[in-house]
Design a protein around this motif. Structure first.
Motif, short mmCIF file in Angstrom:
data_model
loop_
_atom_site.label_atom_id
_atom_site.label_comp_id
_atom_site.label_asym_id
_atom_site.label_seq_id
_atom_site.Cartn_x
_atom_site.Cartn_y
_atom_site.Cartn_z
N GLN A 47 0.96 -1.16 -0.23
CA GLN A 47 -0.12 -0.13 -0.13
C GLN A 47 0.85 1.32 0.02
N GLN A 48 2.12 1.18 0.86
CA GLN A 48 2.78 2.34 0.90
C GLN A 48 3.64 2.73 -0.22
N HIS A 49 4.25 1.59 -0.87
CA HIS A 49 5.32 1.88 -1.99
C HIS A 49 4.55 1.44 -3.14
N GLN A 50 3.37 1.04 -3.46
CA GLN A 50 2.98 0.36 -4.95
C GLN A 50 4.02 -0.11 -5.63
N PRO A 51 4.53 -1.13 -5.22
CA PRO A 51 5.52 -1.93 -6.05
C PRO A 51 5.22 -2.65 -7.44
N SER A 52 5.97 -2.43 -8.45
CA SER A 52 5.34 -3.09 -9.54
C SER A 52 6.16 -4.39 -9.82
N ARG A 53 7.13 -4.58 -9.04
CA ARG A 53 7.71 -6.09 -9.09
C ARG A 53 7.77 -6.56 -7.62
N ILE A 54 7.27 -7.83 -7.59
CA ILE A 54 7.25 -8.43 -6.11
C ILE A 54 7.66 -9.93 -6.43
N VAL A 55 8.69 -10.16 -5.26
CA VAL A 55 9.26 -11.74 -4.98
C VAL A 55 8.29 -12.12 -3.92
N LEU A 56 7.43 -13.21 -4.38
CA LEU A 56 6.51 -13.67 -3.08
C LEU A 56 7.11 -15.29 -2.90
N ASP A 57 7.54 -15.70 -1.47
CA ASP A 57 7.51 -17.06 -1.06
C ASP A 57 6.32 -17.83 -1.28
N LEU A 58 6.43 -18.98 -1.47
CA LEU A 58 4.89 -19.76 -1.47
C LEU A 58 4.47 -20.11 -0.17
N ASN A 59 5.63 -20.38 0.67
CA ASN A 59 5.29 -20.78 2.29
C ASN A 59 5.72 -19.58 3.09
N LEU A 60 4.77 -18.84 3.79
CA LEU A 60 4.96 -17.81 4.38
C LEU A 60 4.62 -18.18 6.13
N ALA A 61 5.61 -18.92 6.73
CA ALA A 61 5.39 -19.37 8.01
C ALA A 61 4.08 -20.35 8.21
N GLY A 62 4.13 -21.12 7.21
CA GLY A 62 2.75 -21.99 7.14
C GLY A 62 1.60 -21.60 6.45
N VAL A 63 1.59 -20.52 6.11
CA VAL A 63 0.61 -19.68 5.35
C VAL A 63 0.82 -19.93 3.83
N SER A 64 -0.02 -20.29 3.03
CA SER A 64 0.28 -20.18 1.63
C SER A 64 0.39 -18.67 1.18
N GLY A 65 1.27 -18.51 0.38
CA GLY A 65 1.65 -17.12 -0.27
C GLY A 65 0.71 -16.91 -1.37
N LEU A 66 0.11 -18.16 -1.94
CA LEU A 66 -0.80 -18.07 -2.95
C LEU A 66 -2.07 -16.96 -2.80
N SER A 67 -2.41 -17.27 -1.43
CA SER A 67 -3.49 -16.14 -0.97
C SER A 67 -3.49 -14.69 -1.24
N LEU A 68 -2.12 -14.51 -1.12
CA LEU A 68 -1.71 -13.10 -1.06
C LEU A 68 -1.87 -12.68 -2.57
N ILE A 69 -1.60 -13.25 -3.51
CA ILE A 69 -1.49 -12.78 -4.86
C ILE A 69 -2.73 -11.99 -5.16
N PRO A 70 -4.01 -12.29 -5.02
CA PRO A 70 -5.27 -11.44 -5.47
C PRO A 70 -4.89 -10.16 -4.68
N GLN A 71 -4.58 -10.11 -3.13
CA GLN A 71 -4.60 -8.82 -2.44
C GLN A 71 -3.51 -7.78 -2.91
N LEU A 72 -2.40 -8.61 -3.45
CA LEU A 72 -1.36 -7.69 -4.03
C LEU A 72 -1.73 -7.02 -5.22
N LEU A 73 -2.43 -7.82 -6.19
CA LEU A 73 -2.95 -7.36 -7.30
C LEU A 73 -4.03 -6.25 -7.29
N ASP A 74 -4.91 -6.42 -6.33
CA ASP A 74 -5.85 -5.62 -6.06
C ASP A 74 -5.18 -4.17 -5.68
#
Length: 176
Positions: free
Chosen positions: A43-70
């Protein structure tokens, strides 16, 4: 000034090394260690490039993709994982990721993944089909995902002894 690359990985050492390595290549990067921190920085930086780990402390990084694209619909997201499978790669791309790479990965591969055209644009087919061992690994990963990571249920579904399945899962992914 261009937006920094957002690195989202719960491993602080890997996160710091990736940020430092990008810095050596004149790329500004910032790091997040959790989903909450990642969304705040996005939200703060509006990055156009993101590197996302698939496993974030046991939570799937996949669930973060739509939120980041929003937050930034034009963001290019490269998903990194230590446990690559075709099922999760397909799911990542369906959710909007640009590319899916297995760790360990070279920094050049990450940077070129941001610049690559849509992965679905390639008309080329592999020179050699996947090996039988690789096909078995992919099938096991898909069935394991269908059983929510339950090894006993997966072994029953595969009609395989649980210990045999555990030995196969303990091995690193087979190369294509």
């Amino acid at each position: 000034m261009t937006a920094p690359i957002l690195i989202i990985d719960d491993d602080p050492t890997f996160n710091a090394i990736l940020i430092r390595t990008l810095g050596r290549r004149q790329q500004t990067a910032i790091g997040a260690h959790s989903s909450e921190e990642a969304l705040q920085l996005a939200q703060q930086h509006q990055p156009s490039r993101i590197v996302l780990d698939l496993n974030l402390a046991g939570v799937s990084g996949l669930s973060l993709i739509p939120q980041l694209l929003d937050i930034n619909p034009l963001a290019r997201i490269v998903v990194l994982t230590g446990y690559g499978s075709i099922a999760t790669a397909v799911e990542a791309i369906k959710r909007g990721a640009t590319q899916y790479l297995a760790k360990p990965v070279e920094i050049e591969a990450i940077l070129s993944a941001f610049d690559d055209a849509d992965p679905g644009d390639s008309d080329s087919t592999p020179d050699e089909p996947l090996s039988v061992d690789r096909l078995e690994w992919e099938h096991i990963q898909r069935v394991l995902k269908e059983n929510d990571g339950n090894v006993s249920a997966t072994a029953r579904a595969l009609k395989m002894h649980r210990r045999t399945l555990q030995r196969k899962l303990a091995k690193h992914p087979v190369r294509a």
